[in-house]
Design an enzyme around this catalytic site. Structure first.
Site, PDB file in Angstrom:
ATOM      1  N   ASP A  14     -59.625 -90.792   0.068  1.00 14.46           N
ATOM      2  CA  ASP A  14     -59.474 -90.354  -1.312  1.00 14.46           C
ATOM      3  C   ASP A  14     -58.002 -90.102  -1.660  1.00 14.46           C
ATOM      4  OD1 ASP A  14     -60.802 -89.219  -3.745  1.00 14.46           O
ATOM      5  OD2 ASP A  14     -59.726 -87.426  -3.092  1.00 14.46           O
ATOM      6  N   GLU A  46     -58.569 -95.569  -1.555  1.00 14.31           N
ATOM      7  CA  GLU A  46     -58.747 -95.291  -2.974  1.00 14.31           C
ATOM      8  C   GLU A  46     -57.350 -95.032  -3.515  1.00 14.31           C
ATOM      9  OE1 GLU A  46     -59.776 -92.647  -6.616  1.00 14.31           O
ATOM     10  OE2 GLU A  46     -59.023 -91.791  -4.780  1.00 14.31           O
ATOM     11  N   HIS A  98     -67.775 -93.202 -10.421  1.00 10.16           N
ATOM     12  CA  HIS A  98     -67.945 -91.823 -10.906  1.00 10.16           C
ATOM     13  C   HIS A  98     -66.729 -91.339 -11.693  1.00 10.16           C
ATOM     14  CE1 HIS A  98     -65.465 -91.503  -7.411  1.00 10.16           C
ATOM     15  NE2 HIS A  98     -65.158 -90.262  -7.720  1.00 10.16           N
TER      16      HIS A  98
HETATM   17  C1  GLC Z   1     -60.444 -89.156  -6.400  1.00 10.77           C
HETATM   18  C2  GLC Z   1     -61.889 -89.011  -6.804  1.00 10.77           C
HETATM   19  C3  GLC Z   1     -61.983 -88.132  -8.016  1.00 10.77           C
HETATM   20  C4  GLC Z   1     -61.379 -86.781  -7.708  1.00 10.77           C
HETATM   21  C5  GLC Z   1     -59.976 -86.926  -7.136  1.00 10.77           C
HETATM   22  C6  GLC Z   1     -59.508 -85.651  -6.528  1.00 10.77           C
HETATM   23  O1  GLC Z   1     -59.703 -89.810  -7.348  1.00 10.77           O
HETATM   24  O2  GLC Z   1     -62.460 -90.260  -7.027  1.00 10.77           O
HETATM   25  O3  GLC Z   1     -63.307 -88.002  -8.462  1.00 10.77           O
HETATM   26  O4  GLC Z   1     -61.331 -86.012  -8.870  1.00 10.77           O
HETATM   27  O5  GLC Z   1     -59.915 -87.890  -6.123  1.00 10.77           O
HETATM   28  O6  GLC Z   1     -60.158 -85.411  -5.321  1.00 10.77           O
END
Ligand code: GLC
Length: 622
Positions: A278, A320, A387
């Site tokens: 993440d 990500e 999401h």
């Molecule tokens: C990533 C997740 C998101 C979250 C962020 C902070 O971007 O996809 O939903 O708010 O990380 O953890």
């Protein structure tokens, strides 16, 4: 004098003899990058070598704890390093609570996943989350414990085993940029435990934060403005890129790296096969920069990859990194120093929505043209929705091409999805400060494509076409396509979040509904909307499964169509994807030979017409 053993010996000493030969071989292969990257980050510390030895001992211990079934999987995957890049791979992403209530409830949904052809399930954060609001679980309070409301660690192990038996790999988030303010590390820092403040970036006053802020962006400019929060219990300012209760970890401290690497291997031993890393772009802070995509962040990821390659080699890492297209390929690393196996292609996703809004594929073509071929044993991740919001900022480069005003252009797109001027989408702007700014857009795919507002059959048909067009592109692009929960049934926005003041500021909750069992029951009913979406998707998935030229790494070429609204994507010499992103008919001249419509079965030749928002998957035969 205390004898110190070399790191390899310490690693091997922590595991039984029958694992030594393979582990030593993998160590020999991956240690050079691992050592070099960690030395580049922490080598100036007097205790670096001792720390590295401790780390390798922990890696050995965690490898020793790997259950036999997972060791067997590691061996199998080593034989087929491209196992995740084939055209039979299909992902699905869901919140465990929304999809199944609990992890056991998720296991009960396996038949549904199998029917769709899913081979990879990304469950959004399911570890113990912060008490109270937790950003959908992205504020993690424990890396070793399943969220009690969802079940136990034993339930997680049961779930991964059941998924594995059904040919489905579980992907878990590894939230490595931050922890919750009630994570034991944060609590220990507040309690003044020695060394714990150094797990975070904290400052006695606003001076340094203000210097950083000059060049930092903002992820949630409205819901959580700025990047620092004052924590009264600490009497200090804490770096919080996201919500104030998500404290950024300080990766300049090797203890943080070690703790995160151990947590990841621990979860891998419970059967997690893929980690969604993440917010990977944010891991390293550098004054004067936007503190994203820093070289040190890549070093950290390469070191994590090397550790995984030594101790859990069947496991995949997924980046990500929601960053502009040119910055994305770096997250795969290089042949000598690989990084992540999979990377979200968020520019592709956003540009496809942009093409619908503009009825013009220019943005999309720019993104596709800027997407380099994949390195070996790697895959993009394609998707229509997830999401999170559709973030428009990643497209600034493409949108500003040829001197265009990128902000104005993206703002028009964002306004379009907010339903401005009576358009078909039922979406909401996200963290956008006004009609002339663009940040993100939210809404379920079906609502954004017009299904929510469609009140007659022609409108419904057009909305369905738009929806399937986007899914078709994600399935044909050459990636691991991941469906978002509910999209297979055309589920619509959920407005319930507006009644909860602590959530009302975050319109991402629009696309986080409970799974709709009534729609699920209609999935084979061709008269229902759920049934029409499901059948359309199933058809495309089935065709894709039989076509190796649609695999992630197979060649792709953009063809000229001479029409702004029409996208033509060739996959190898025989397969052609055609998509009309506009509300007007378009014509296209097929090359000589016989063509077959793979989705409908008819033969096609010569000059063809595509209805508004129509798509064709064509196969050429001489
Ligand atoms: C990533 C997740 C998101 C979250 C962020 C902070 O971007 O996809 O939903 O708010 O990380 O953890």
């Amino acid at each position: 004098m205390i004898a110190t053993f070399p790191p390899l010996q310490r690693m091997l000493a922590a595991m039984p003899a029958h694992l030594h030969a393979d582990a030593a071989r993998r160590y020999a292969r991956h240690e050079p990058v691992l050592y070099q990257r960690l030395a580049s980050l922490y080598g100036e510390r007097a205790d670096f070598d001792a720390w590295f030895g401790d780390l390798m001992e922990a890696v050995g211990r965690l490898h020793a704890a790997r259950p036999p079934a997972l060791l067997a999987l590691d061996a199998e995957r080593a034989e087929r390093p491209d196992w995740f890049a084939g055209q039979r791979m299909l992902g699905y992403s869901a919140y465990a609570q929304r999809f199944g209530g609990t992890l056991r409830g998720v296991a009960a949904r396996i038949p549904h996943l199998r029917e769709l052809g899913v081979t990879y399930l990304h469950l959004l954060p399911f570890l113990r989350a912060r008490a109270g609001e937790s950003d959908g679980g992205f504020a993690v309070a424990s890396f070793d414990e399943v969220e009690p409301a969802l079940g136990s660690n034993a339930d997680l192990e049961d779930l991964t085993a059941q998924l594995r038996e059904n040919g489905i790999s579980l992907c878990s988030d590894m939230v490595l940029n931050h922890v919750a303010d009630d994570h034991p590390w944060a609590l220990a820092a507040v309690a003044g435990a020695p060394g714990m403040l150094d797990y975070f970036h904290t400052y006695p006053n606003r001076k340094t934060p203000q210097r950083y802020e000059r060049t930092l962006g903002q992820v949630f400019p409205q819901a959580a403005p700025g990047n620092f929060s004052y924590v009264a219990a600490l009497g200090r300012w804490v770096w919080t890129t996201f919500y104030p209760y998500q404290w950024d970890l300080n990766y300049a401290n090797p203890a943080v790296f070690g703790a995160i690497a151990e947590a990841l291997l621990g979860l891998a031993n419970r059967g997690v096969e893929v980690f969604r890393l993440d917010s990977t772009a944010f891991l390293w802070k550098r004054e004067g920069s936007n503190c994203m995509n820093q070289p040190e962040a890549h070093s950290l990821l390469q070191a994590i990859r090397a550790i995984v390659a030594i101790a859990a080699p069947g496991v995949l890492l997924k980046a990500e990194a929601i960053v502009p297209t040119p910055l994305l390929p770096a997250y795969f690393g290089s042949a000598a120093a690989p990084e992540c196996h999979i990377a979200y292609h968020s520019s592709l996703m956003a540009a496809a929505w942009g093409a619908l809004a503009e009825q013009d594929t220019e943005l999309l073509r720019r993104v596709i043209a800027a997407t380099p071929p994949l390195p070996p044993h790697a895959s993009w991740l394609s998707y229509v929705r997830c999401h999170d919001d559709i973030g428009w900022n990643v497209l600034r480069g493409e949108a500003g091409g040829d001197g265009a005003d990128a902000t104005a252009r993206l703002a028009r797109i964002s306004n379009f999805f907010a339903g401005a001027d009576g358009g078909y989408p039922a979406g909401a702007p996200f963290q956008t400060s006004g009609a002339h700014a663009a940040h993100g857009s939210n809404g379920m795919a079906a609502s954004l494509a017009g299904l929510e507002r469609a009140d007659n059959e022609p409108a419904r048909q057009q909305a369905l076409r738009r929806l399937l067009l986007l899914h078709g592109l994600a399935l044909c692009f050459g990636a691991l396509p991941v469906l978002y929960m509910g999209d297979e049934l055309g589920m619509l926005n959920d407005y319930a979040f507006l009644a909860r003041p602590e959530r009302a500021i975050d319109s991402r909750w629009l696309q986080r509904p409970d799974f709709d069992d009534a729609r699920l029951a209609q999935r084979h009913d061709g008269a229902s909307l759920a049934g029409r979406v499901h059948a359309g998707l199933r058809r495309m998935i089935a065709v894709r499964q039989e076509r190796p030229e649609l695999a992630a790494g197979a060649p792709r070429a953009l063809l000229d169509t001479w029409q702004a609204a029409l996208l033509a994507l060739a996959r190898g010499p025989r397969f052609l994807f055609l998509g009309n992103f506009s509300g007007a008919e378009v014509r296209y001249q097929l090359a000589e030979g016989r063509w077959t419509d793979c989705l409908g079965g008819d033969a096609r030749c010569g000059r063809i017409t595509l209805q508004p928002w129509a798509m064709l998957w064509l196969e050429h035969s001489a």
